[in-house]
Scaffold this active site. Sequence first.
Site, PDB file in Angstrom:
ATOM      1  N   LYS A   1       0.788   4.297   6.651  1.00  0.00           N
ATOM      2  CA  LYS A   1       0.100   5.189   5.705  1.00  0.00           C
ATOM      3  C   LYS A   1       0.731   6.570   5.756  1.00  0.00           C
ATOM      4  CE  LYS A   1      -2.886   1.944   4.910  1.00  0.00           C
ATOM      5  NZ  LYS A   1      -2.781   1.154   3.710  1.00  0.00           N
TER       6      LYS A   1
ATOM      7  N   SER B   1       0.804  -1.230   0.000  1.00  0.00           N
ATOM      8  CA  SER B   1       0.000   0.000   0.000  1.00  0.00           C
ATOM      9  C   SER B   1       0.833   1.275   0.000  1.00  0.00           C
ATOM     10  CB  SER B   1      -0.973   0.019   1.176  1.00  0.00           C
ATOM     11  OG  SER B   1      -0.290   0.233   2.383  1.00  0.00           O
TER      12      SER B   1
END
Length: 193
Positions: free
Chosen positions: A93, A51
């Site tokens: 993230k 990700s």
Amino acid sequence: MTEEKNTNTEKTAKKKTNTYLEWGKAIVIAVLLALLIRHFLFEPYLVEGSSMYPTLHDGERLFVNKTVNYIGELKRGDIVIINGETSKIHYVKRLIGKPGETVQMKDDTLYINGKKVAEPYLSKNKKEAEKLGVSLTGDFGPVKVPKGKYFVMGDNRLNSMDSRNGLGLIAEDRIVGTSKFVFFPFNEMRQTK
């Protein structure tokens, strides 16, 4: 003579005992210091998944700076480590929106409070998306970030579960810290940006 020999033997035994005690104290202090550093200052974390590609790769290990929870503040663009709500999973993230801000994506451009915000860390992914003829992020928003929450996204926008689609807005107490450095594999050590 025997008395002198006994005294020397006792002195030697006391020296050995003192040496063992000193080593024992040093080991206990070192272990306590390591635990304190890991709990309050820095901790290693494993990157799992793609990700955050190409910024971070699956299997890399990061040092996470936990001091941001006590001193300093989170900044837009920081790479943050997030505790999972119900499991021991951690997410890595990028912090996009802070409390009180409005986040929107339009034509692969990030807007915060209606103003364009550059995302230089996405340049490689944007080129790949253009080659494929697809949108990197997709339009969404505007989303108002409430007090005590943060909006996060992965750099691999086409393949990231984040605030747009599953993680939701992240409570401040779920943020473990910020990543500043990849330390493994050793031949790929670098600062994270």
